[in-house]
Design a protein around this motif. Structure first.
Motif, PDB file in Angstrom:
ATOM      1  N   HIS A   1      33.044  27.048  15.715  1.00  9.14           N
ATOM      2  CA  HIS A   1      32.409  27.857  17.000  1.00  9.14           C
ATOM      3  C   HIS A   1      32.026  26.254  17.009  1.00  9.14           C
ATOM      4  CE1 HIS A   1      29.242  29.174  19.564  1.00  9.14           C
ATOM      5  NE2 HIS A   1      30.567  30.032  20.227  1.00  9.14           N
TER       6      HIS A   1
ATOM      7  N   ALA B   1      32.105  40.336  16.752  1.00  6.06           N
ATOM      8  CA  ALA B   1      31.629  39.608  16.150  1.00  6.06           C
ATOM      9  C   ALA B   1      29.907  39.737  16.246  1.00  6.06           C
ATOM     10  CB  ALA B   1      32.083  37.982  16.183  1.00  6.06           C
TER      11      ALA B   1
ATOM     12  N   ILE C   1      35.235  34.155  13.197  1.00  2.00           N
ATOM     13  CA  ILE C   1      35.150  32.824  13.902  1.00  2.00           C
ATOM     14  C   ILE C   1      34.978  31.660  13.055  1.00  2.00           C
ATOM     15  CG2 ILE C   1      33.857  31.650  15.779  1.00  2.00           C
ATOM     16  CD1 ILE C   1      33.177  34.750  17.106  1.00  2.00           C
TER      17      ILE C   1
ATOM     18  N   ASN D   1      31.365  37.452  21.230  1.00  2.00           N
ATOM     19  CA  ASN D   1      29.863  36.339  19.921  1.00  2.00           C
ATOM     20  C   ASN D   1      28.180  37.090  20.759  1.00  2.00           C
ATOM     21  OD1 ASN D   1      29.461  35.204  18.116  1.00  2.00           O
ATOM     22  ND2 ASN D   1      29.555  33.073  19.388  1.00  2.00           N
TER      23      ASN D   1
ATOM     24  N   LEU E   1      36.361  35.186  24.469  1.00  2.00           N
ATOM     25  CA  LEU E   1      35.379  35.012  23.061  1.00  2.00           C
ATOM     26  C   LEU E   1      34.045  34.563  24.732  1.00  2.00           C
ATOM     27  CD1 LEU E   1      34.477  34.784  20.815  1.00  2.00           C
ATOM     28  CD2 LEU E   1      35.270  32.510  20.510  1.00  2.00           C
TER      29      LEU E   1
ATOM     30  N   LYS F   1      26.042  35.651  18.575  1.00  2.00           N
ATOM     31  CA  LYS F   1      25.204  34.886  17.556  1.00  2.00           C
ATOM     32  C   LYS F   1      24.172  35.419  16.989  1.00  2.00           C
ATOM     33  CE  LYS F   1      26.280  32.529  21.464  1.00  2.00           C
ATOM     34  NZ  LYS F   1      26.453  30.740  22.589  1.00  2.00           N
TER      35      LYS F   1
ATOM     36  N   GLN G   1      31.143  35.918  12.238  1.00  2.00           N
ATOM     37  CA  GLN G   1      31.091  34.419  13.137  1.00  2.00           C
ATOM     38  C   GLN G   1      30.917  33.228  12.369  1.00  2.00           C
ATOM     39  OE1 GLN G   1      27.330  34.401  15.145  1.00  2.00           O
ATOM     40  NE2 GLN G   1      27.227  36.855  15.265  1.00  2.00           N
TER      41      GLN G   1
END
Ligand code: PEP
Length: 253
Positions: free
Chosen positions: A97, A42, A94, A9, A234, A11, A66
């Motif tokens: 989160h 992601a 995702i 991830n 993750l 971000k 994401q």
């Protein structure tokens, strides 16, 4: 056999140029993944198509968004729908989160709608759950995570639920360098598998992939992933370094 997954991830990190370098570095590494092992990356929305193209030749590598919006289309300036992601050939998204729950006020209702749309469009949702420190300190984490899963996912029928991946990410361990111990992760994952079993039956529970997230690194992934109910991770920060993420991918086996 259930899937074992190393999921990255990113971000809101990386310029286009940095993203290209990182993806190229990963694409040049050699992995001998088993049939049930996968890597999911992601990336931010603008890099999805580039990521797909750069990792095109890598079997068992998938690109994920994401987030997606809870409506299918319309006047929602700045948003991206599950339908759009699917039309780009993206396979995963995702959902829920903790940063989205916390900073963007995403409620269980909204997350249930997002999950429905993702599934309708053939995407695999990576549904996140996890408690904050106060909940853990009151020893209420089992009940808390159970409610998140029940409210976000348990409206699904068995077929739909079977296409969901779950990621348990204790908030107190995300980006803090404070990893849950392997025993804490195993305890929660076993609990999640039990509640899934109570709802959908043991066969479904047995096939449900449950990832752990929260300061997974190259040097702790082995121990975490070797727990019987931890099916991979993750990974945030450590997925931004090709060599570190490579180590994590190798920890799947
Ligand atoms: C995450 O963002 O999902 C995460 C687990 O981050 P980190 O690995 O940096 O704790």
């Amino acid at each position: 056999m259930r899937k074992q997954i190393a999921a990255a991830n990113w971000k809101m990190n990386c310029s286009l140029q940095d993203a290209e370098k990182l993806l190229t570095a990963l694409s040049q590494k050699q992995f001998s993944l088993k049939e049930n092992e996968q890597v999911v990356i992601a990336v931010p929305f603008p890099y999805l198509l580039m990521a797909k193209q750069l990792l095109n030749g890598k079997p068992s590598f998938f690109i994920s968004a994401q987030n997606c919006h809870q409506k299918d289309s319309g006047a929602y300036t700045g948003e991206v729908s599950a339908a759009m992601l699917a039309s780009c050939g993206i396979t995963h998204v995702i959902i829920g989160h903790s940063e989205r729950r916390q900073y963007f006020n995403e409620t269980s209702d909204i997350l249930a709608q997002k999950t429905d749309l993702a599934l309708q469009h053939g995407l695999t949702p990576i549904f996140c759950c996890g408690e904050d420190l106060a909940v853990r300190e009151h020893n209420e984490q089992n009940h808390f995570v159970e409610s998140q899963i029940r409210d976000g996912l348990f409206h699904l029928n068995t077929e739909a639920f079977s296409r969901v991946l779950i990621a348990y990410e204790p908030i107190w361990a995300i980006g803090t360098g404070k990893t849950a111990t392997a025993a804490q992760a195993q305890e929660m994952h076993a609990h999640i598998r039990k509640i899934v079993g109570d709802k959908y039956g043991n066969e479904v529970a047995d096939h449900t992939t449950i990832l752990y997230g929260g300061s997974v690194k190259g040097d702790n992934a082995n121990e975490l992933f070797s727990q019987p109910d931890v099916d991979g991770g993750l990974v945030g920060g450590a997925s931004l370094k090709a060599d570190e993420f490579e180590k994590i991918i190798h920890s799947l086996s």
